[in-house]
Design a protein around this motif. Structure first.
Motif, mmCIF file in Angstrom:
data_model
loop_
_atom_site.group_PDB
_atom_site.id
_atom_site.type_symbol
_atom_site.label_atom_id
_atom_site.label_comp_id
_atom_site.label_asym_id
_atom_site.label_seq_id
_atom_site.Cartn_x
_atom_site.Cartn_y
_atom_site.Cartn_z
ATOM 1 N N ALA A 212 -43.832 37.190 -6.044
ATOM 2 C CA ALA A 212 -43.056 36.930 -4.730
ATOM 3 C C ALA A 212 -41.540 36.273 -5.008
ATOM 4 O O ALA A 212 -40.510 36.390 -4.684
ATOM 5 C CB ALA A 212 -43.723 35.649 -3.986
ATOM 6 N N LEU A 213 -41.847 35.449 -6.016
ATOM 7 C CA LEU A 213 -40.377 34.769 -6.439
ATOM 8 C C LEU A 213 -39.392 35.609 -7.080
ATOM 9 O O LEU A 213 -38.263 35.625 -6.828
ATOM 10 C CB LEU A 213 -40.563 33.750 -7.658
ATOM 11 C CG LEU A 213 -39.858 33.139 -8.326
ATOM 12 C CD1 LEU A 213 -38.852 32.339 -7.330
ATOM 13 C CD2 LEU A 213 -40.083 32.228 -9.600
ATOM 14 N N ALA A 214 -39.819 36.817 -7.756
ATOM 15 C CA ALA A 214 -39.142 37.765 -8.445
ATOM 16 C C ALA A 214 -38.349 38.664 -7.401
ATOM 17 O O ALA A 214 -36.971 39.083 -7.391
ATOM 18 C CB ALA A 214 -39.820 38.737 -9.226
ATOM 19 N N ARG A 215 -38.957 38.729 -6.020
ATOM 20 C CA ARG A 215 -38.152 39.308 -4.901
ATOM 21 C C ARG A 215 -36.714 38.613 -4.659
ATOM 22 O O ARG A 215 -35.899 39.152 -4.395
ATOM 23 C CB ARG A 215 -38.974 39.725 -3.897
ATOM 24 C CG ARG A 215 -40.410 40.935 -3.875
ATOM 25 C CD ARG A 215 -40.922 41.129 -2.869
ATOM 26 N NE ARG A 215 -41.846 40.339 -2.544
ATOM 27 C CZ ARG A 215 -43.088 40.402 -3.069
ATOM 28 N NH1 ARG A 215 -43.448 41.298 -3.911
ATOM 29 N NH2 ARG A 215 -44.162 39.541 -2.654
ATOM 30 N N TYR A 342 -40.234 39.892 -16.281
ATOM 31 C CA TYR A 342 -40.809 41.255 -16.189
ATOM 32 C C TYR A 342 -40.743 41.766 -14.510
ATOM 33 O O TYR A 342 -40.331 42.817 -14.314
ATOM 34 C CB TYR A 342 -42.061 41.186 -16.690
ATOM 35 C CG TYR A 342 -42.870 42.411 -16.239
ATOM 36 C CD1 TYR A 342 -42.517 43.801 -16.945
ATOM 37 C CD2 TYR A 342 -43.878 42.512 -15.138
ATOM 38 C CE1 TYR A 342 -43.096 44.627 -16.579
ATOM 39 C CE2 TYR A 342 -44.526 43.531 -14.896
ATOM 40 C CZ TYR A 342 -44.369 44.873 -15.578
ATOM 41 O OH TYR A 342 -44.813 46.108 -15.354
ATOM 42 N N HIS A 343 -41.026 40.815 -13.791
ATOM 43 C CA HIS A 343 -41.132 41.238 -12.278
ATOM 44 C C HIS A 343 -39.666 41.496 -11.728
ATOM 45 O O HIS A 343 -39.712 42.147 -10.843
ATOM 46 C CB HIS A 343 -42.106 40.336 -11.484
ATOM 47 C CG HIS A 343 -43.589 40.635 -11.660
ATOM 48 N ND1 HIS A 343 -44.258 41.483 -11.304
ATOM 49 C CD2 HIS A 343 -44.608 39.887 -12.401
ATOM 50 C CE1 HIS A 343 -45.716 41.798 -11.782
ATOM 51 N NE2 HIS A 343 -45.692 40.666 -12.562
ATOM 52 N N THR A 344 -38.889 40.713 -12.086
ATOM 53 C CA THR A 344 -37.745 40.786 -11.451
ATOM 54 C C THR A 344 -37.052 42.205 -12.067
ATOM 55 O O THR A 344 -36.596 42.919 -11.078
ATOM 56 C CB THR A 344 -36.799 39.578 -11.996
ATOM 57 O OG1 THR A 344 -37.280 38.357 -11.649
ATOM 58 C CG2 THR A 344 -35.384 39.711 -11.370
ATOM 59 N N ALA A 345 -37.343 42.384 -13.255
ATOM 60 C CA ALA A 345 -36.940 43.731 -13.748
ATOM 61 C C ALA A 345 -37.610 44.959 -13.062
ATOM 62 O O ALA A 345 -36.903 45.847 -12.467
ATOM 63 C CB ALA A 345 -37.102 44.164 -15.230
ATOM 64 N N MET A 348 -36.295 45.262 -9.440
ATOM 65 C CA MET A 348 -35.053 45.725 -9.541
ATOM 66 C C MET A 348 -34.893 47.466 -10.042
ATOM 67 O O MET A 348 -33.865 47.902 -9.979
ATOM 68 C CB MET A 348 -34.000 44.944 -10.394
ATOM 69 C CG MET A 348 -33.639 43.711 -9.586
ATOM 70 S SD MET A 348 -32.827 42.722 -10.837
ATOM 71 C CE MET A 348 -31.036 43.331 -10.764
ATOM 72 N N GLY A 349 -36.084 47.791 -10.104
ATOM 73 C CA GLY A 349 -36.222 49.176 -10.574
ATOM 74 C C GLY A 349 -35.671 49.254 -12.028
ATOM 75 O O GLY A 349 -35.465 50.735 -12.380
#
Ligand code: M6R
Length: 365
Positions: A212-215, A342-345, A348-349
């Motif tokens: 959720a934070l990564a979004r 990891y989740h942020t990447a 972002m695709g």
């Protein structure tokens, strides 16, 4: 084989409880509650006057963290050096002293050159490597392996925490040899280390909160990571990990440095991720968090249940960690740091395993 995971990086993050456990078992006599190094040190640790540690990137950051442990548990002064600076600086080193090289691949050109430079000056060299057949392993007086297994993702994750595990064991072993810790302290710290794999498994449960934070993080240009004590190198590691795979600009700072410059950046947009385990310096970190909140900053907290409760009104988000003994908390707190990148990447695709312009092993200068 990525198993059930989308990327090697995710698989390697999830392997950490197992491979850190395996690495610790290689260096600890768990039933006796003591460190039991699987080799003889190449120097008389009791007579060492200082220790030099060299590496690049994440391996260098592992060395920065180890400095806190060697100073605390072994009362040993430590110089931590970026290998590419060390090798060209012609540093004065005592013949018969000890240099520790840290490298996942064991092939990084600058770290290998630093090894040769230290050797040429008469230092004994110990290398902490993940690839046992590597050039660094072959050229060292002693090899201290990390038992992380092959690391495929360009972003180092499990190799990092295994490097920390080896460093922790070395710091305790050298501390004992120097009479800096007694048997009771060693037993307590060994039992803290033995608890780490289980706590890492618990820390992995923060993944949905991190997603959720990564979004949100995926939408920003800059991120600031803050920490004190061993959380300071972890702040550097968080920033390195995020920039290398998501291409978002990030910086890690010692929390106490906030007021000496980066506080000027604090606004309602830039996430300020504070790594805040309950340790001897937590109250100081809390006052830095209050400084960020008072300026309308976007505070993101990584801490235990009690801390996230205290900051429920001020923090934009909290990632809750299990309660952990303070000295080695960084191994547990590394997990959310890696998952955030990891989740942020992924959001972002970006290809988390193969970031642009980067190679797994940097064999050029
Ligand atoms: O193989 P090494 O550990 O010597 O590699 C050192 C750095 O190139 C490496 O840690 C790099 O910084 C990573 N991509 C960080 O995730």
């Amino acid at each position: 084989d990525k198993g059930n995971h989308r990327h090697f990086m995710a698989k390697e993050i999830y392997e950490q409880p197992e491979v850190v456990g395996r690495t610790l078992a290689h260096y600890l006599d768990m039933s006796a509650g003591r460190v039991a190094l699987p080799f003889d040190l190449p120097v008389d640790a009791a007579r060492l006057s200082r220790l030099t540690i060299c590496g690049c990137g994440t391996a260098y950051i592992a060395g920065l963290m180890a400095k806190y442990w060697f100073e605390r548990f072994a009362l040993l002064p430590v110089d931590v050096e970026i290998a590419s600076e060390f090798r060209y600086r012609d540093p004065p080193l005592d013949a018969g002293g000890l240099t520790i090289l840290v490298s996942q691949s064991g092939e990084t050109a600058d770290t290998l050159a630093a090894l040769r430079c230290a050797k040429a000056k008469g230092q004994k060299v110990l290398s902490i490597v993940n690839v046992a057949s590597s050039t660094m392993a072959r050229e060292s007086d002693v090899v201290a392996p990390t038992l992380a297994g092959p690391e495929i993702g360009v972003a180092s994750t499990k190799a990092f925490t295994c490097q920390l595990a080896v460093f922790a064991a070395l710091a305790l072993a050298i501390g004992r040899a120097r009479g800096a810790i007694d048997g009771e302290t060693e037993a307590r710290l060994v039992s803290d280390l033995m608890a780490i794999p289980g706590l890492m498994a618990q820390a992995l449960k923060c993944e949905s909160a991190v997603e959720a934070l990564a979004r949100d993080i995926a939408k920003v240009r800059d991120v600031l990571y803050l920490g004190r004590g061993t959380s300071y190198p972890l702040a550097l590691e968080g920033a390195l990990k995020l920039k290398e795979i998501s291409y978002i600009h990030a910086e890690g700072y010692a929390a106490g440095e906030l007021k000496h410059g980066p506080i000027a950046l604090v606004d309602g947009d830039m996430p300020v991720i504070v790594i805040a385990p309950t340790d001897a310096v937590i109250e100081k970190t809390v006052s830095n968090m209050q400084e960020v909140a008072a300026r309308g900053g976007r505070l993101i907290l990584i801490g235990d249940e009690a801390l996230s409760h205290d900051f429920a009104g001020e923090a934009a988000a909290s990632i809750v960690m299990p309660n952990v003994a303070p000295d080695f908390a960084a191994l547990i707190y590394a997990v959310p740091i890696q998952l955030i990148a990891y989740h942020t990447a992924v959001v972002m695709g970006k290809d988390a395993d193969q970031p642009r312009n980067l190679a797994k092993s940097v064999t050029v200068e």
